[in-house]
Design an enzyme around this catalytic site. Structure first.
Site, PDB file in Angstrom:
ATOM      1  N   SER A  91      46.951  37.352  22.339  1.00  0.00           N
ATOM      2  CA  SER A  91      47.462  38.324  23.313  1.00  0.00           C
ATOM      3  C   SER A  91      48.567  39.168  22.681  1.00  0.00           C
ATOM      4  O   SER A  91      48.331  39.819  21.668  1.00  0.00           O
ATOM      5  CB  SER A  91      47.939  37.591  24.572  1.00  0.00           C
ATOM      6  OG  SER A  91      48.303  38.489  25.588  1.00  0.00           O
ATOM      7  N   HIS A 194      45.325  40.934  31.247  1.00  0.00           N
ATOM      8  CA  HIS A 194      43.986  40.932  30.639  1.00  0.00           C
ATOM      9  C   HIS A 194      42.879  41.051  31.689  1.00  0.00           C
ATOM     10  O   HIS A 194      41.795  40.469  31.542  1.00  0.00           O
ATOM     11  CB  HIS A 194      43.789  39.694  29.758  1.00  0.00           C
ATOM     12  CG  HIS A 194      44.788  39.620  28.638  1.00  0.00           C
ATOM     13  ND1 HIS A 194      44.805  40.542  27.618  1.00  0.00           N
ATOM     14  CD2 HIS A 194      45.831  38.774  28.419  1.00  0.00           C
ATOM     15  CE1 HIS A 194      45.816  40.252  26.802  1.00  0.00           C
ATOM     16  NE2 HIS A 194      46.444  39.203  27.273  1.00  0.00           N
TER      17      HIS A 194
END
Length: 308
Positions: A91, A194
């Site tokens: 991430s 996300h």
């Protein structure tokens, strides 16, 4: 030996975790330079800020990337960068990995991550959403349940863990009635990262990234998008931008590590989460979590091949 260095994502920070690093002047000076580039008081947030403060997305993201960059410089000290088999980030950790691989300068990585944190915090403030980790259970059954509840898979972490995201009400319903054999743990994050809830943040980052000239990587680097290696710096930067609103496929990244014959994994500060996943998903591969300068000797030994 094929040792890869991995950079963690949001949620790995804890109050005071940078304190041991700042005891050494070289680390303190490096952090101050990263702080200047970001415009965020990283010294204060890494030492005295409380858990609620450093949970704020706009604070957490630059703090985590700065810690990873600081510890990466220490891990590869003594010419060890040339011995690495590659890098990857989970991430927001992809920005630290991009700088480690030479795609971005540290200053550009810090500018981008600061704006990423702000943009994602703003996107999260528009509607009350969150994330939960689902441990165990059947993946197909879970995905079917998510579709019924209007939830989304956000992180496929491997080792039997999937992080899901969406409205707080739907997450509560999932926790009350999880799939057979699964356990649902709410995460302390401020939004459904996300997922499509972050589209406005993607637009902000895309405009900012257009003004940056990335270089092609000088170390192998894997993307969260598909787990594959990327050799084009501009492509990798574009993938980082889009990743804000699409799932993290860390499971595929670990599969790529296995196929590449990776024999060791070093997780940068604030470490712990990714070596935990590796212990479940890449059984038998030695790992080192670099939490403090005291862990550097073990990291150096792994890179140098001095591990028994």
């Amino acid at each position: 030996m094929t040792v890869v260095v991995v950079a963690p994502g949001q949620g790995s920070q804890t109050p005071g975790f940078l304190e041991p690093w700042l005891a050494e002047p070289r680390f303190a000076e490096h952090l101050d330079a990263l702080s200047d580039a970001s415009g965020v008081d990283l010294r204060t947030h890494g030492t005295v800020s409380d858990a609620d403060t450093i949970r704020d997305t706009a604070v957490a993201q630059p703090l985590i990337v700065a810690a990873s960059l600081l510890s990466f410089a220490a891990v590869v000290d003594g010419g060890r960068r040339d011995k690495l088999g590659g890098v990857a980030g989970h991430s927001v950790g992809e920005l630290a990995a991009a700088a480690a691989a030479g795609i971005l300068t540290e200053a550009d990585a810090m500018k981008l991550v600061t704006q990423r944190g702000i943009a994602m915090a703003e996107a999260a403030s528009k509607v009350q959403t969150g994330m939960s980790a689902v441990l165990g259970g059947d993946e197909g059954e879970l995905l079917e349940k998510l579709a019924q509840l209007g939830l989304f898979p956000a992180n496929f972490n491997g080792g039997g863990q999937i992080v899901v995201a969406g409205s707080l009400g739907s997450l509560a319903m999932l926790q009350e009635a999880p799939p057979a054999g699964a356990r649902v743990i709410p995460l302390q994050v401020a939004g459904a990262f996300h997922t499509h809830y972050m589209e406005s943040a993607v637009d902000t980052l895309r405009a900012l990234a257009a003004g940056i000239e990335p270089a092609d990587p000088t170390l192998p680097i894997w993307t969260n998008k598909s787990g594959e290696k990327v050799t084009d710096g501009r492509l990798f930067l574009d993938l980082i931008v889009g990743q804000v609103a699409s799932p993290v496929r860390w499971d595929l990244t670990m599969q790529s590590f296995e196929k590449a014959g990776v024999t060791g994994i070093i997780e940068l500060a604030p470490a712990g989460a990714l070596v935990g996943l590796a212990k479940r998903g890449l059984k038998g591969v030695p790992t080192v979590a670099v939490k403090t300068p005291d862990d550097l000797a073990a990291a150096h030994a792994l890179i140098d091949g001095d591990v028994a």
